[in-house]
Design a protein around this motif. Structure first.
Motif, PDB file in Angstrom:
ATOM      1  N   ILE A   1       1.292  -1.195   0.019  1.00 51.05           N
ATOM      2  CA  ILE A   1      -0.025   0.125  -0.061  1.00 51.05           C
ATOM      3  C   ILE A   1       0.555   1.242  -0.184  1.00 51.05           C
ATOM      4  CG2 ILE A   1      -2.105   1.056   1.191  1.00 51.05           C
ATOM      5  CD1 ILE A   1      -3.161  -1.496   2.317  1.00 51.05           C
ATOM      6  N   PHE A   2       0.658   1.803  -0.924  1.00 49.90           N
ATOM      7  CA  PHE A   2       1.525   3.344  -1.101  1.00 49.90           C
ATOM      8  C   PHE A   2       0.738   4.340  -0.500  1.00 49.90           C
ATOM      9  CE2 PHE A   2       2.204   7.459  -2.942  1.00 49.90           C
ATOM     10  CZ  PHE A   2       3.727   7.272  -2.747  1.00 49.90           C
ATOM     11  N   TYR A   3       1.155   5.655   0.771  1.00 54.04           N
ATOM     12  CA  TYR A   3       0.731   6.350   1.132  1.00 54.04           C
ATOM     13  C   TYR A   3       0.907   7.675   0.737  1.00 54.04           C
ATOM     14  CZ  TYR A   3      -1.312   2.977   4.164  1.00 54.04           C
ATOM     15  OH  TYR A   3      -2.630   2.427   4.546  1.00 54.04           O
ATOM     16  N   GLY A   4      -0.336   8.557   0.592  1.00 60.68           N
ATOM     17  CA  GLY A   4       1.044  10.019   0.046  1.00 60.68           C
ATOM     18  C   GLY A   4       0.332  10.783  -1.299  1.00 60.68           C
ATOM     19  N   LEU A   5       0.765  11.641  -1.958  1.00 62.83           N
ATOM     20  CA  LEU A   5       0.525  12.429  -2.906  1.00 62.83           C
ATOM     21  C   LEU A   5       0.954  11.664  -4.270  1.00 62.83           C
ATOM     22  CD1 LEU A   5      -1.111  14.307  -4.177  1.00 62.83           C
ATOM     23  CD2 LEU A   5       0.822  15.707  -4.319  1.00 62.83           C
ATOM     24  N   PRO A   6       0.872  10.644  -4.759  1.00 62.32           N
ATOM     25  CA  PRO A   6       1.571   9.720  -5.578  1.00 62.32           C
ATOM     26  C   PRO A   6       2.002  10.402  -7.166  1.00 62.32           C
ATOM     27  CG  PRO A   6      -0.577   9.479  -6.136  1.00 62.32           C
ATOM     28  CD  PRO A   6      -1.106   9.853  -4.953  1.00 62.32           C
TER      29      PRO A   6
ATOM     30  N   GLY B   1      -3.291   3.733  -0.741  1.00 56.34           N
ATOM     31  CA  GLY B   1      -3.926   4.034   0.780  1.00 56.34           C
ATOM     32  C   GLY B   1      -4.488   5.213   0.861  1.00 56.34           C
ATOM     33  N   GLY B   2      -4.268   6.472   0.304  1.00 53.12           N
ATOM     34  CA  GLY B   2      -4.967   7.919   0.633  1.00 53.12           C
ATOM     35  C   GLY B   2      -3.904   8.855   1.699  1.00 53.12           C
ATOM     36  N   CYS B   3      -3.919   9.924   1.901  1.00 54.21           N
ATOM     37  CA  CYS B   3      -2.828  10.721   1.866  1.00 54.21           C
ATOM     38  C   CYS B   3      -2.573  10.898   3.629  1.00 54.21           C
ATOM     39  CB  CYS B   3      -3.029  12.415   2.103  1.00 54.21           C
ATOM     40  SG  CYS B   3      -3.242  12.227  -0.315  1.00 54.21           S
ATOM     41  N   GLN B   4      -3.914  10.592   4.629  1.00 57.43           N
ATOM     42  CA  GLN B   4      -3.982  10.744   6.273  1.00 57.43           C
ATOM     43  C   GLN B   4      -3.508   9.482   6.036  1.00 57.43           C
ATOM     44  OE1 GLN B   4      -7.281  11.914   7.264  1.00 57.43           O
ATOM     45  NE2 GLN B   4      -7.116  13.853   6.912  1.00 57.43           N
TER      46      GLN B   4
ATOM     47  N   CYS C   1      -1.629   3.700  12.922  1.00 60.02           N
ATOM     48  CA  CYS C   1      -1.761   1.674  12.907  1.00 60.02           C
ATOM     49  C   CYS C   1      -2.577   1.923  11.068  1.00 60.02           C
ATOM     50  CB  CYS C   1      -2.473   1.577  13.427  1.00 60.02           C
ATOM     51  SG  CYS C   1      -3.092   0.013  13.858  1.00 60.02           S
ATOM     52  N   ASP C   2      -1.941   2.053  10.204  1.00 63.48           N
ATOM     53  CA  ASP C   2      -2.221   1.898   8.918  1.00 63.48           C
ATOM     54  C   ASP C   2      -1.713   0.836   8.154  1.00 63.48           C
ATOM     55  OD1 ASP C   2      -3.264   4.563   9.046  1.00 63.48           O
ATOM     56  OD2 ASP C   2      -1.121   5.150   8.844  1.00 63.48           O
ATOM     57  N   PRO C   3      -2.437  -0.200   7.407  1.00 66.26           N
ATOM     58  CA  PRO C   3      -2.382  -1.419   6.818  1.00 66.26           C
ATOM     59  C   PRO C   3      -0.781  -1.729   6.030  1.00 66.26           C
ATOM     60  CG  PRO C   3      -3.455  -0.647   6.043  1.00 66.26           C
ATOM     61  CD  PRO C   3      -4.146   0.440   7.606  1.00 66.26           C
TER      62      PRO C   3
END
Length: 69
Positions: free
Chosen positions: A28-33, A49-52, A56-58
Motif C-alpha cells: 500500500i502506498f500512502y501520500g501524494l502519488p 491508501g490515501g494521504c492521511q 496504525c495503518d496497513p
C-alpha cells in the motif's frame, strides 16, 4: 499510551492473507502519488491508501479478498 494496532510490519516478507496465500498481495502506498506511482497502481502493482496516516495503518492489500493486511 496508544492502543493495540493489528497491522505489524512484515520485515522483508509478504504477509499471508486468508487460506495462507501470499500471491496477489501488493504493498500500500500512502501520500501524494507521482506519475510513476500512478502507473504502478493502474497496473495493479500498488494499492493507493490515501494521504492521511493514523499511526496504525496497513502495509499490504490482498487483491483476491479485497482486504488490507
Amino acid at each position: 499510551m496508544p492502543g493495540f494496532c493489528p497491522y505489524a510490519p512484515a520485515h522483508g516478507r509478504t504477509p499471508a492473507c486468508l487460506n495462507s496465500h501470499t500471491d496477489h498481495v501488493i504493498p500500500i502506498f500512502y501520500g501524494l502519488p507521482s506519475a510513476k506511482v500512478m502507473a504502478k497502481a493502474k497496473a495493479g502493482k500498488l494499492y493507493l491508501g490515501g494521504c492521511q496516516l493514523t499511526g496504525c495503518d496497513p502495509y499490504y492489500y490482498c487483491l483476491t479478498h479485497k482486504r488490507e493486511l
